[in-house]
Write a protein that holds these residues in place. Structure first.
Motif, mmCIF file in Angstrom:
data_model
loop_
_atom_site.group_PDB
_atom_site.id
_atom_site.type_symbol
_atom_site.label_atom_id
_atom_site.label_comp_id
_atom_site.label_asym_id
_atom_site.label_seq_id
_atom_site.Cartn_x
_atom_site.Cartn_y
_atom_site.Cartn_z
ATOM 1 N N LEU A 310 -4.346 -12.733 -1.425
ATOM 2 C CA LEU A 310 -4.989 -13.976 -2.398
ATOM 3 C C LEU A 310 -3.933 -14.669 -2.707
ATOM 4 N N ASN A 311 -2.961 -14.401 -3.041
ATOM 5 C CA ASN A 311 -1.714 -15.346 -3.620
ATOM 6 C C ASN A 311 -0.371 -14.706 -3.252
ATOM 7 N N GLU A 407 -13.549 -8.657 -5.319
ATOM 8 C CA GLU A 407 -14.248 -9.880 -5.312
ATOM 9 C C GLU A 407 -15.750 -10.022 -5.806
ATOM 10 N N ASP A 424 -8.098 -12.196 -11.716
ATOM 11 C CA ASP A 424 -8.160 -12.924 -10.551
ATOM 12 C C ASP A 424 -6.706 -13.330 -10.375
ATOM 13 N N ARG A 426 -5.349 -15.060 -7.878
ATOM 14 C CA ARG A 426 -5.027 -16.598 -7.232
ATOM 15 C C ARG A 426 -4.718 -17.567 -8.494
#
Length: 554
Positions: A310-311, A407, A424, A426
């Motif tokens: 995701l990141n 998610e 999260d 992100r």
């Protein structure tokens, strides 16, 4: 109103591994967001001469729990420490304590595990597999239990490239391994261990995979979920940025690099550093506990708590930011200036270990001996290199983890729960997080005073001057040996020191002599064997002829 915070109000919660890094942050978050919870049971054993109450007092009086005392002043009364030893049958819990646990517990967070990569198979199986099995047996006898949350690791199936949120089977049944270890002696166990773990990199990841299989097989009718965090790092936001209290994982590498011990690492610079903040993991754990108890999924759900998909942040980017932070906030009493060199080549790695690690350690130990002190640097350096070698498998590879369940859970949360229990990743700013991480290592782990930063910077300047002085002396020694043994080196030396304007003729003769030497070396009929290419010899001839032509005209 947070539904998750309200859910834990009035609950009796059992936490294993509560004295560990993850367990402490979990307790802090529970008390801060749900101060009206009934009780938290923690399984503890006396350690280093401390009683159970002394260990609890030490935890609650740490920096981590400062905010908790504001919202929950009676936090000491809400922790019930129970003597337990996870390596013993029934955890060696007394009959009275066991009865209380069985009749009162609503939620179980099973965080306890041995995370040592070089642990023995017997000990790792006992803590990561057998203890999980016994805890599940206890859970099946708890009439008020609403959810059982098992903390595994994202690397439990690191022998695969792509890992889904499912439980993968192991080649050997956990029950067979548990039964075998009861009658096999230690020598035989250590001999068969490499054959059992197969393509898993170490005992830890293998036994965590076995633990997941036990959860699947022994779940009975329990509401169970499994959470797989990757490399758990310092706090991101809560209760404050950068808190950390152990040297596991990247923490030890950060200290070794900041002190100047570790200056080269065998790592793939572009490999993903799948770091996940500990408060992100805790927020997911609490959300999963709520969802599992309230929605009661029909099967055991697995949740990945990872950042790479995701990141992503690679090891090179992380290393650069760590070094940049050390320039602003250096560690005290560094051995050398912080520096990091990443290489994935075995030969280069061995070279840097010899030149940048072992050689300086030996030199410093010689200095300690000459000054009448006990040598220690070689031992420290060998321990650092041994730790780094155990991490090589993970810093030279990247994995792909699916996060469908994670998610999905995020979408089930209300906006307020998404804020209070944010997992999260992100939203994570890596540069800011790494800077806070390094600062946290300095403040909370090494307990260094920030007022000492100017002195630490002056110390680094002195180390830089020593470094330059040493390199200059080494260069002069090597150059002196070359001049004593090489006519070509003497010619170059005389050319550098001779004035071109006043006496160009001797200089020209010296260069002509040097040129003739190079010509003989590059002659194909010469008896001297060289490794240079023909094009290299032609280039050398051309360059020297131009130099001689220039000197002749000037």
């Amino acid at each position: 109103m947070s539904m998750i915070a309200a859910f834990y109000g009035g609950k009796s919660i059992l936490i294993t591994g509560a004295t560990g890094f993850l367990g402490k942050v979990l307790m802090e978050k529970l008390f801060r967001t749900s101060p009206d919870l009934k009780v938290i049971y923690i399984l503890v054993r006396p350690k280093a001469g401390q009683t159970l109450q002394q260990r609890v007092f030490q935890i609650l009086n740490s920096k981590l729990f400062e905010k908790v005392k504001e919202v929950c002043p009676n936090v000491h009364e809400k922790i019930r420490a129970i003597y337990a030893d996870l390596s013993q049958n029934d955890f060696a819990i007394s009959k009275e304590d066991m009865q209380e646990l069985l009749s009162c517990t609503n939620i179980i967070f099973h965080c306890a595990a041995t995370v040592r990569f070089d642990d023995t198979l017997r000990h790792a199986v006992q803590l990561n597999v057998t203890a999980t099995r016994q805890l599940l047996l206890m859970a099946s006898q708890m009439p008020k239990l609403e959810a059982f949350i098992h903390i595994s690791t994202a690397y439990s199936n690191c022998n695969l490239k792509h890992i889904d949120e499912v439980i993968y089977p192991c080649p050997v049944e956990p029950k067979k391994i548990i039964d075998s270890l009861e009658w096999l002696d230690d020598a035989i166990i250590e001999e068969i261990a490499p054959k059992l773990i197969r393509d898993w990199p170490n005992i830890y990841t293998y036994t965590k995979a076995l633990g997941e299989m036990v959860v699947q097989q022994e779940s009975r009718n329990l509401n169970i979920a499994i959470i797989r965090p990757s490399i758990v790092g310092a706090t991101w936001q809560e209760p404050f940025p950068g808190w950390v209290d152990n040297i596991n994982g990247p923490n030890g590498l950060i200290i070794a690099a900041g002190k100047g011990f570790l200056r080269a690492l065998k790592a793939t610079p572009k490999a993903v550093a799948d770091l996940i903040p500990v408060d992100t993991v805790v927020n997911l754990m609490l959300a999963v506990g709520w969802y599992t108890a309230v929605h009661r999924p029909k099967s055991t759900l697995v949740y990945h708590s990872t950042s790479g998909n995701l990141n992503p942040c690679n090891w090179h980017k992380m290393g650069v930011q760590v070094l940049a932070t050390f320039e602003k906030i250096p560690l005290e009493r560094a051995f050398r200036r912080p520096y990091a060199n990443f290489t994935s080549n075995n030969f280069t790695s061995q070279y840097w270990n010899a030149v940048s690690h072992r050689a300086p350690a030996i030199i410093y130990d010689c200095y300690l001996r000459l000054t009448g002190r006990k040598p220690r640097m070689t031992k420290v350096m060998n321990q650092i290199l041994r730790t780094a070698s155990m991490l090589e498998y993970f810093i030279n590879r990247s994995w792909e983890w699916s996060t469908y369940n994670t998610e999905m859970l995020m979408s089930e949360l209300s906006p307020e729960d998404q804020r209070v229990f944010n997992f999260d990743v992100r939203q994570l700013n890596w540069l800011e997080y790494i800077e806070n991480y390094v600062l946290g290592v300095k403040k909370y782990l090494l307990k260094e005073d920030m007022a000492g930063i100017p002195e630490a910077k002056q110390h680094l300047k002195r180390l830089r001057n020593i470094h330059y002085l040493f390199n200059t002396a080494l260069f002069l020694i090597v150059w002196r040996l070359l001049i004593a043994r090489s006519q070509m080196a003497r010619n170059v030396w005389f050319f550098i020191n001779s004035p071109l304007k006043t006496s160009p003729t001797p200089t020209i003769h010296l260069w002509q002599h040097t040129y003739s030497q190079l010509k003989r070396m590059s002659c194909p009929h010469s008896s001297t064997v060289t490794t240079s290419s023909p094009n290299s010899h032609l280039l050398t001839k051309f360059a020297l002829s131009k130099v001689i032509s220039f000197l002749s005209t000037n």
